[in-house]
Design a protein around this motif. Structure first.
Motif, PDB file in Angstrom:
ATOM      1  N   LEU A  45       0.832  -1.213   0.000  1.00  0.00           N
ATOM      2  CA  LEU A  45       0.000   0.000   0.000  1.00  0.00           C
ATOM      3  C   LEU A  45       0.865   1.261   0.000  1.00  0.00           C
ATOM      4  O   LEU A  45       0.560   2.236  -0.703  1.00  0.00           O
ATOM      5  N   THR A  46       1.940   1.226   0.775  1.00  0.00           N
ATOM      6  CA  THR A  46       2.833   2.390   0.846  1.00  0.00           C
ATOM      7  C   THR A  46       3.492   2.656  -0.502  1.00  0.00           C
ATOM      8  O   THR A  46       3.538   3.799  -0.972  1.00  0.00           O
ATOM      9  N   THR A  47       3.995   1.591  -1.127  1.00  0.00           N
ATOM     10  CA  THR A  47       4.682   1.753  -2.410  1.00  0.00           C
ATOM     11  C   THR A  47       3.730   2.257  -3.487  1.00  0.00           C
ATOM     12  O   THR A  47       4.067   3.168  -4.261  1.00  0.00           O
ATOM     13  N   PHE A  48       2.520   1.687  -3.533  1.00  0.00           N
ATOM     14  CA  PHE A  48       1.563   2.089  -4.571  1.00  0.00           C
ATOM     15  C   PHE A  48       1.164   3.555  -4.407  1.00  0.00           C
ATOM     16  O   PHE A  48       1.127   4.314  -5.385  1.00  0.00           O
ATOM     17  N   SER A  49       0.861   3.957  -3.173  1.00  0.00           N
ATOM     18  CA  SER A  49       0.481   5.353  -2.942  1.00  0.00           C
ATOM     19  C   SER A  49       1.642   6.298  -3.223  1.00  0.00           C
ATOM     20  O   SER A  49       1.457   7.399  -3.761  1.00  0.00           O
ATOM     21  N   GLN A  50       2.858   5.864  -2.890  1.00  0.00           N
ATOM     22  CA  GLN A  50       4.033   6.681  -3.172  1.00  0.00           C
ATOM     23  C   GLN A  50       4.217   6.863  -4.672  1.00  0.00           C
ATOM     24  O   GLN A  50       4.511   7.964  -5.147  1.00  0.00           O
ATOM     25  N   MET A  52       1.893   6.731  -6.947  1.00  0.00           N
ATOM     26  CA  MET A  52       0.827   7.617  -7.419  1.00  0.00           C
ATOM     27  C   MET A  52       1.210   9.077  -7.196  1.00  0.00           C
ATOM     28  O   MET A  52       1.067   9.926  -8.092  1.00  0.00           O
ATOM     29  N   GLY A  53       1.713   9.368  -5.982  1.00  0.00           N
ATOM     30  CA  GLY A  53       2.064  10.752  -5.652  1.00  0.00           C
ATOM     31  C   GLY A  53       3.247  11.271  -6.445  1.00  0.00           C
ATOM     32  O   GLY A  53       3.199  12.369  -7.017  1.00  0.00           O
ATOM     33  N   THR A  54       4.309  10.490  -6.523  1.00  0.00           N
ATOM     34  CA  THR A  54       5.502  10.941  -7.247  1.00  0.00           C
ATOM     35  C   THR A  54       5.232  11.026  -8.750  1.00  0.00           C
ATOM     36  O   THR A  54       5.815  11.859  -9.448  1.00  0.00           O
ATOM     37  N   GLY A  55       4.333  10.162  -9.251  1.00  0.00           N
ATOM     38  CA  GLY A  55       3.997  10.209 -10.677  1.00  0.00           C
ATOM     39  C   GLY A  55       3.314  11.506 -11.067  1.00  0.00           C
ATOM     40  O   GLY A  55       3.528  12.035 -12.162  1.00  0.00           O
ATOM     41  N   LEU A  56       2.494  12.036 -10.175  1.00  0.00           N
ATOM     42  CA  LEU A  56       1.776  13.292 -10.454  1.00  0.00           C
ATOM     43  C   LEU A  56       2.656  14.517 -10.238  1.00  0.00           C
ATOM     44  O   LEU A  56       2.277  15.622 -10.646  1.00  0.00           O
ATOM     45  N   ASN A  57       3.809  14.326  -9.597  1.00  0.00           N
ATOM     46  CA  ASN A  57       4.717  15.443  -9.337  1.00  0.00           C
ATOM     47  C   ASN A  57       5.528  15.741 -10.603  1.00  0.00           C
ATOM     48  O   ASN A  57       6.727  15.520 -10.679  1.00  0.00           O
ATOM     49  N   SER A  58       4.814  16.247 -11.619  1.00  0.00           N
ATOM     50  CA  SER A  58       5.436  16.488 -12.922  1.00  0.00           C
ATOM     51  C   SER A  58       4.992  17.843 -13.454  1.00  0.00           C
ATOM     52  O   SER A  58       3.789  18.139 -13.509  1.00  0.00           O
ATOM     53  N   PHE A  59       5.963  18.653 -13.842  1.00  0.00           N
ATOM     54  CA  PHE A  59       5.661  19.986 -14.385  1.00  0.00           C
ATOM     55  C   PHE A  59       4.845  19.882 -15.674  1.00  0.00           C
ATOM     56  O   PHE A  59       3.939  20.680 -15.919  1.00  0.00           O
ATOM     57  N   ALA A  60       5.145  18.877 -16.504  1.00  0.00           N
ATOM     58  CA  ALA A  60       4.435  18.719 -17.784  1.00  0.00           C
ATOM     59  C   ALA A  60       2.950  18.468 -17.574  1.00  0.00           C
ATOM     60  O   ALA A  60       2.115  18.924 -18.378  1.00  0.00           O
ATOM     61  N   LEU A  61       2.595  17.766 -16.484  1.00  0.00           N
ATOM     62  CA  LEU A  61       1.181  17.450 -16.238  1.00  0.00           C
ATOM     63  C   LEU A  61       0.357  18.686 -15.894  1.00  0.00           C
ATOM     64  O   LEU A  61      -0.874  18.653 -15.991  1.00  0.00           O
ATOM     65  N   LEU A  62       1.007  19.780 -15.495  1.00  0.00           N
ATOM     66  CA  LEU A  62       0.259  21.012 -15.202  1.00  0.00           C
ATOM     67  C   LEU A  62      -0.471  21.527 -16.443  1.00  0.00           C
ATOM     68  O   LEU A  62      -1.455  22.269 -16.329  1.00  0.00           O
ATOM     69  N   VAL A 343      -4.510   9.088 -14.189  1.00  0.00           N
ATOM     70  CA  VAL A 343      -3.068   9.154 -14.424  1.00  0.00           C
ATOM     71  C   VAL A 343      -2.317   8.549 -13.241  1.00  0.00           C
ATOM     72  O   VAL A 343      -1.382   7.750 -13.417  1.00  0.00           O
ATOM     73  N   ALA A 344      -2.716   8.907 -12.022  1.00  0.00           N
ATOM     74  CA  ALA A 344      -2.012   8.433 -10.822  1.00  0.00           C
ATOM     75  C   ALA A 344      -2.087   6.915 -10.685  1.00  0.00           C
ATOM     76  O   ALA A 344      -1.072   6.245 -10.444  1.00  0.00           O
ATOM     77  N   THR A 345      -3.294   6.350 -10.826  1.00  0.00           N
ATOM     78  CA  THR A 345      -3.433   4.894 -10.671  1.00  0.00           C
ATOM     79  C   THR A 345      -2.725   4.151 -11.802  1.00  0.00           C
ATOM     80  O   THR A 345      -2.143   3.085 -11.589  1.00  0.00           O
ATOM     81  N   CYS A 346      -2.759   4.712 -13.011  1.00  0.00           N
ATOM     82  CA  CYS A 346      -2.071   4.069 -14.146  1.00  0.00           C
ATOM     83  C   CYS A 346      -0.561   4.085 -13.955  1.00  0.00           C
ATOM     84  O   CYS A 346       0.133   3.123 -14.323  1.00  0.00           O
ATOM     85  N   LEU A 347      -0.036   5.164 -13.385  1.00  0.00           N
ATOM     86  CA  LEU A 347       1.406   5.226 -13.121  1.00  0.00           C
ATOM     87  C   LEU A 347       1.803   4.207 -12.066  1.00  0.00           C
ATOM     88  O   LEU A 347       2.878   3.593 -12.152  1.00  0.00           O
ATOM     89  N   GLY A 348       0.936   4.038 -11.073  1.00  0.00           N
ATOM     90  CA  GLY A 348       1.198   2.991 -10.076  1.00  0.00           C
ATOM     91  C   GLY A 348       1.192   1.611 -10.708  1.00  0.00           C
ATOM     92  O   GLY A 348       2.069   0.779 -10.424  1.00  0.00           O
ATOM     93  N   LEU A 349       0.221   1.370 -11.601  1.00  0.00           N
ATOM     94  CA  LEU A 349       0.136   0.079 -12.275  1.00  0.00           C
ATOM     95  C   LEU A 349       1.334  -0.138 -13.202  1.00  0.00           C
ATOM     96  O   LEU A 349       1.852  -1.257 -13.313  1.00  0.00           O
ATOM     97  N   SER A 350       1.785   0.925 -13.852  1.00  0.00           N
ATOM     98  CA  SER A 350       2.954   0.815 -14.733  1.00  0.00           C
ATOM     99  C   SER A 350       4.186   0.374 -13.955  1.00  0.00           C
ATOM    100  O   SER A 350       4.997  -0.431 -14.440  1.00  0.00           O
ATOM    101  N   TRP A 351       4.343   0.902 -12.728  1.00  0.00           N
ATOM    102  CA  TRP A 351       5.471   0.500 -11.901  1.00  0.00           C
ATOM    103  C   TRP A 351       5.371  -0.986 -11.545  1.00  0.00           C
ATOM    104  O   TRP A 351       6.371  -1.715 -11.575  1.00  0.00           O
TER     105      TRP A 351
END
Length: 487
Positions: A45-50, A52-62, A343-351
């Motif tokens: 749970l910790t890794t997946f949520s992490q 998700m959060g780090t994946g959204l921390n992207s300047f391009a996504l703004l 986007v967040a859940t897909c990035l978690g799944l990609s990892w």
């Protein structure tokens, strides 16, 4: 890669979709269940949520929330009717012109707003009654609107190209934007040719329709020959001769335009007025894309400029007031929340897929079937067409880019080219049930059930797939413009 992890991932995801769980939650839950097979609950749970959060921390996504807001402002700001009037000036007077107006208006509005859904709603609500008044069948009009609304996804600015840039590990957004122009325009032309051919077939029969397609083929061959002639001229003639040749062509066009204007003064004045009225809206493309290409600002900064410009334009047109802004902003926030959760859940799944070596194993499996690049690209296209029927574009791009991109790049396919292939491919899925959001919007605007629209949609699907195959196997269509501009 263990079979159990893959089974849990696929089985849980399919079951969750079948029972009606929203796709973002289905992706997240199936990802976590897959992790629990090989990792304890707390670390999983910790890794997946992490992730998700780090994946959204992207300047391009703004750029995504800003372009969504700009699109909603344009949808309410009177821009659609001005673009329709401009398209009518260009093609409204020729046979099948109103259908062409629908396609061109969708291409322009989709390119400016970056949203197929907004385009189908804004243009469809205006063009559906107009086409009915002109005697076009309602289901045919809806089909034209639905398919042409997707062209704006490849013509920049496009949110889905930004998502692909993120999923691919940082492919240039500017290069992707430039690469989307010709494929998007080619898709629009394909839909126009198909729509006009269908009208000719209905009125005059098979022979006339075949003749029309023959004329189109001759025009296409002529354009290719002209391009080859220009290339030959540049390579073999002196700069002075090329300049004289250009001046002769411009003088001929000027004389033709003068004669047409003199013979149709009233129509020319009306067309000029509508063109001038549409210029501020069209300038959005010049400012946003021109600024990015010239290096004045990034795609993210351009999205903020798009919001400011569309807001000023909406106030000037008088279609939006300060009292409308809370509703526009709220709608934008809701849409952004949905997209970002996906986007967040897909990035978690990609990892998770990378952790389980799924992309590498899929790559090895495909290459074991065949090493022929032609066949591998065909298989990937077929898989993506199938995926697009059941999955929206954003999760499909985020999930399948890490799987397929290493395969095609190993064969020498440019990541920019593959991004356009994915977008064109998944655009078809937006027009097909059961998940086709643009299909549902187009049918709702037209007041028709889906089963009545499917028949006229099929020839347009074929046109879109033909363009997809052309873009797939002729990479110059995508890469010519970025190459010319140094990207």
């Amino acid at each position: 890669m263990e079979f159990l992890e893959v089974f849990v991932l696929v089985f849980s995801f399919v079951i969750l979709l079948i029972i009606g769980v929203p796709i973002a939650f289905s992706i997240g839950i199936s990802g976590i269940l897959t992790m629990l097979v090989s990792i304890d609950m707390i670390p999983a749970l910790t890794t997946f949520s992490q992730r998700m959060g780090t994946g959204l921390n992207s300047f391009a996504l703004l750029a995504i929330p800003f372009f969504i807001l700009a699109g909603n402002i344009m949808n309410s700001g009177g821009i659609a009717i001005r673009l329709i009037d401009f398209a009518r000036v260009l093609v409204g007077g020729i046979p099948g012109g109103v259908a062409m107006v629908n396609v061109l208006a969708n291409m322009l509005f989709g390119a400016i707003s970056g949203s197929a859904a907004a385009s189908a709603s804004a243009i469809g609500s205006i063009m559906q009654p107009e086409m009915k008044k002109e005697g076009y069948p309602e289901n045919f009009s809806a089909a034209v609107n639905i398919t042409s609304a997707t062209t704006g996804l490849s013509i920049p600015p496009s949110n889905i190209l930004i998502v692909y840039s993120l999923a691919s590990g940082g492919v240039s957004i500017t290069a992707l934007f430039l690469a989307g122009y010709l494929p998007g325009i080619l898709t629009g032309l394909g839909i126009i040719i198909t729509a006009v051919t269908m009208l000719i077939y209905k009125k005059k029969g098979t022979k006339a329709a075949v003749k029309a397609l023959g004329v189109v083929s001759l025009i296409a061959i002529g354009l290719v020959l002209i391009y080859q002639g220009i290339s030959f001229s540049r390579a073999n003639l002196s700069p002075l001769a090329n300049r004289i040749f250009l001046y002769v062509i411009l003088a001929g066009l000027a004389v033709w335009g003068f004669i047409r204007t003199k013979n149709n003064k009233k129509k020319a004045l009306e067309g000029t007025k509508k063109f001038l009225d549409a210029i501020p809206s069209l300038m959005m493309l010049v400012i946003v894309i021109g600024g990015i290409v010239a290096g004045y600002f990034t795609a993210t900064e351009a999205s903020a400029i798009a919001v400011l410009y569309s807001l000023i334009l909406a106030f000037i047109y008088g279609e939006v007031s300060f009292s409308h802004l809370p509703d526009i902003i709220l709608r934008s926030v809701k849409t952004t929340g949905i997209v970002m959760l996906l986007v967040a859940t897909c990035l978690g799944l990609s990892w998770i897929m990378a952790y389980e070596n799924i992309p590498q194993n899929v790559s090895a499996g495909l290459l074991a079937l065949t090493s022929n690049p032609f066949m591998i690209l065909l298989i990937i296209n077929l898989l993506l067409l199938f995926v697009g029927i059941f999955m929206d574009m954003t999760p499909a791009v985020l999930i399948f880019t890490p799987i397929f991109l290493p395969i095609v790049t190993a064969m020498g396919v440019d990541p920019i080219h593959f991004g356009i292939i994915m977008v064109l491919n998944l655009s078809v899925g937006l027009c097909t049930p059961p998940v086709g959001s643009v299909l549902f919007i187009g049918c709702s605007v037209a007041g028709l059930s889906i089963d009545k629209v499917v028949k006229p949609l099929l020839p347009m699907f074929i046109a879109m797939v033909i363009v997809l195959l052309l873009v797939t196997y002729f990479p110059q269509i995508s890469l010519w413009l970025p190459g010319k501009l140094g990207f």
